[in-house]
Design an enzyme around this catalytic site. Structure first.
Site, PDB file in Angstrom:
ATOM      1  N   ASN A   1       5.043   1.518   4.662  1.00 21.77           N
ATOM      2  CA  ASN A   1       4.202   2.263   5.596  1.00 21.77           C
ATOM      3  C   ASN A   1       4.405   3.769   5.475  1.00 21.77           C
ATOM      4  OD1 ASN A   1       2.780   0.222   7.042  1.00 21.77           O
ATOM      5  ND2 ASN A   1       4.694  -0.351   8.044  1.00 21.77           N
TER       6      ASN A   1
ATOM      7  N   ARG B   1      13.764   6.255  11.548  1.00 27.76           N
ATOM      8  CA  ARG B   1      12.743   5.580  12.351  1.00 27.76           C
ATOM      9  C   ARG B   1      12.945   5.876  13.837  1.00 27.76           C
ATOM     10  NH1 ARG B   1      11.288  -0.923  12.353  1.00 27.76           N
ATOM     11  NH2 ARG B   1       9.791  -0.839  14.064  1.00 27.76           N
TER      12      ARG B   1
ATOM     13  N   TYR C   1      -2.443  -2.277  16.849  1.00 27.49           N
ATOM     14  CA  TYR C   1      -2.140  -0.860  16.659  1.00 27.49           C
ATOM     15  C   TYR C   1      -3.168   0.067  17.319  1.00 27.49           C
ATOM     16  CZ  TYR C   1       1.528  -2.251  13.458  1.00 27.49           C
ATOM     17  OH  TYR C   1       2.656  -2.806  12.933  1.00 27.49           O
TER      18      TYR C   1
ATOM     19  N   HIS D   1      -3.678  -0.221   9.901  1.00 32.77           N
ATOM     20  CA  HIS D   1      -3.230  -0.075  11.277  1.00 32.77           C
ATOM     21  C   HIS D   1      -4.282   0.602  12.156  1.00 32.77           C
ATOM     22  CE1 HIS D   1       1.336  -0.740  10.432  1.00 32.77           C
ATOM     23  NE2 HIS D   1       0.563  -1.738  10.037  1.00 32.77           N
TER      24      HIS D   1
ATOM     25  N   CYS E   1      -0.918  -5.385   4.016  1.00 34.72           N
ATOM     26  CA  CYS E   1      -0.468  -5.391   5.406  1.00 34.72           C
ATOM     27  C   CYS E   1      -0.583  -6.825   5.922  1.00 34.72           C
ATOM     28  CB  CYS E   1      -1.327  -4.448   6.242  1.00 34.72           C
ATOM     29  SG  CYS E   1      -0.843  -4.348   7.985  1.00 34.72           S
TER      30      CYS E   1
END
Length: 423
Positions: free
Chosen positions: A145, A90, A246, A195, A165
């Site tokens: 995700n 990440r 987002y 998102h 979500c």
């Protein structure tokens, strides 16, 4: 009922456990299996989970396994919450795009693409095991995700899957608090891709009638709404809608990039939080979720997940926001694309609710990102540098060939150990 959490060693799992304990009348779980390849995390997380169940008087058994096949055998519902490569990967997703002045984010842009490439093959392998070992009518709930891409991968292979979500449920709670009403009195006109969504209506049920209160919220609480999503008030006025947080990566890209370049990555922050949480979980006297868990993210996820599981297994038919096949709902997208909209949840199928026609500027951005998502899934399934480059070039946050080439090569170098075809 048997529920399985694949990725059950996540430090976030006790948030789900808290929901299972509080909402056991809604979802009567007899067996809850936590499946994870990390034995240390699994021991710590299962320990606090069992203590939380005991404190709440929940009679369900919590079991653990490092084997997906063992864990999902005879399951009714399997929830996927995976992070392939952990926080280290990440961190890469959130930083390598900075080399060409693109935002770094784990679910959208070049970073989100890297996560999709790592994740889709693993999820499809797990889904095949679920198909073979779980009950024939078992549901897969994907919270991994990028949810839209992963859910489409599952549906494309014929799995009984739905994506989840927590953005919509967060907005529902926010609007309910603003109006000082119960969250059950608020429903949303929530539309877009995972998102990449807007609230185009906020429906308040009161005194036997329902009305859209979004216009008055935009008039009377505009600055508060804009501050909540960290975008200009003028944008909300222009669109007559509330964009999800987002969308800030698109509408305020340069501002976000400037912030990212002077701050630690979110992965670095989460790693510190996770280390603190794991130390707490090791305390055998702890039988409630620690306050630090709120810093981990995913607000209201447990409520959303449990409501969805309850409706899928008991045929309630209530309306929830999920990631589901388009099937003509947004006429400018292919039927098999996955969108995020309200749907009635039954045990047999998901019935998408009518969606208002979208303004051109919203439809245009959705269509652009959907095109990237289709190319990204093709690259995740079939591999190949050219497929990666085409998807990278198609993303609206990239859009330049030289940038796309640099990002492609950087992504592949950083993720080679996670991509069989690139080793």
């Amino acid at each position: 009922m048997k529920v399985v959490i694949v990725g059950g060693g996540s430090t976030y799992t006790p948030e789900l456990i808290d929901g299972f304990a509080r909402l056991r009348a809604t979802l009567p779980v007899e067996e809850l299996w936590l499946v994870d390849p990390d034995p240390v995390r699994l021991e710590l997380v299962s320990g606090i989970s069992r203590r939380m169940f005991a404190r709440a008087g929940h009679t369900g058994r919590i079991m653990t396994s490092s084997s997906v096949a063992e864990g999902v055998t005879d399951a009714d519902v399997v929830l996927l919450q995976l992070r392939i490569g952990g926080q280290e990967a990440r961190h890469g997703d959130e930083t390598f795009p900075h080399e060409v002045h693109c935002i770094g984010q784990e679910t959208t842009g070049p970073g989100g693409f890297a996560k999709a490439l790592r994740t889709v093959p693993v999820v499809l392998e797990i889904a095949e095991i679920i198909r073979q070992r779980a009950k024939p009518n078992a549901w897969i709930i994907d919270f991994t995700n990028p949810v839209g891409i992963v859910t489409r991968a599952l549906l494309q292979e014929g799995h009984r899957a739905v994506g989840l979500c927590n953005v919509a449920i967060g907005f529902q709670r926010k609007f309910a608090a603003l109006m000082d009403v119960g969250h059950q009195d608020i429903s949303l006109d929530h539309v877009g891709l995972n998102h990449l969504t807007w609230e185009t209506g906020v429906n308040l049920r009161q005194d036997g009638a329902t009305r859209d209160i979004l216009p008055e919220l935009l008039k009377n609480r505009l600055d508060e709404l804009a501050a909540d999503v960290r975008m200009p008030a003028g944008l909300l006025e222009l669109q007559g809608a509330v964009p999800s947080y987002y969308l800030r990566y698109f509408y305020s890209h340069d501002v976000v990039l400037g912030e990212q370049l002077v701050k630690p990555s979110r992965a670095a922050e989460v790693t510190k939080i996770e280390n603190s949480l794991l130390a707490k979980y090791a305390d055998t006297s702890l039988d409630t979720k620690p306050a630090e868990l709120a810093e981990r993210g995913g607000a209201f996820y447990s409520e959303a997940a449990i409501d969805l599981m309850a409706s899928l297994t008991s045929n309630r038919g209530d309306v929830q926001v999920v990631n589901v096949r388009n099937d003509g709902t947004l006429p400018f997208l292919p039927d098999d694309h996955v969108i995020e909209v309200p749907a009635a949840i039954t045990s047999e199928k998901l019935i998408v609710q009518p969606v208002k026609a979208l303004p051109t500027e919203m439809a245009a951005l959705i269509g652009h990102v959907a095109g990237y998502e289709r190319l990204a899934l093709d690259a995740a399934i079939h591999g190949g540098r050219d497929r990666v480059l085409k998807a990278m070039l198609a993303h609206p946050l990239v859009g330049q060939y030289e940038k796309a080439e640099k990002l492609t090569d950087t992504l592949l170098a950083a993720n080679r150990n996670h991509l069989e075809w690139a080793k």
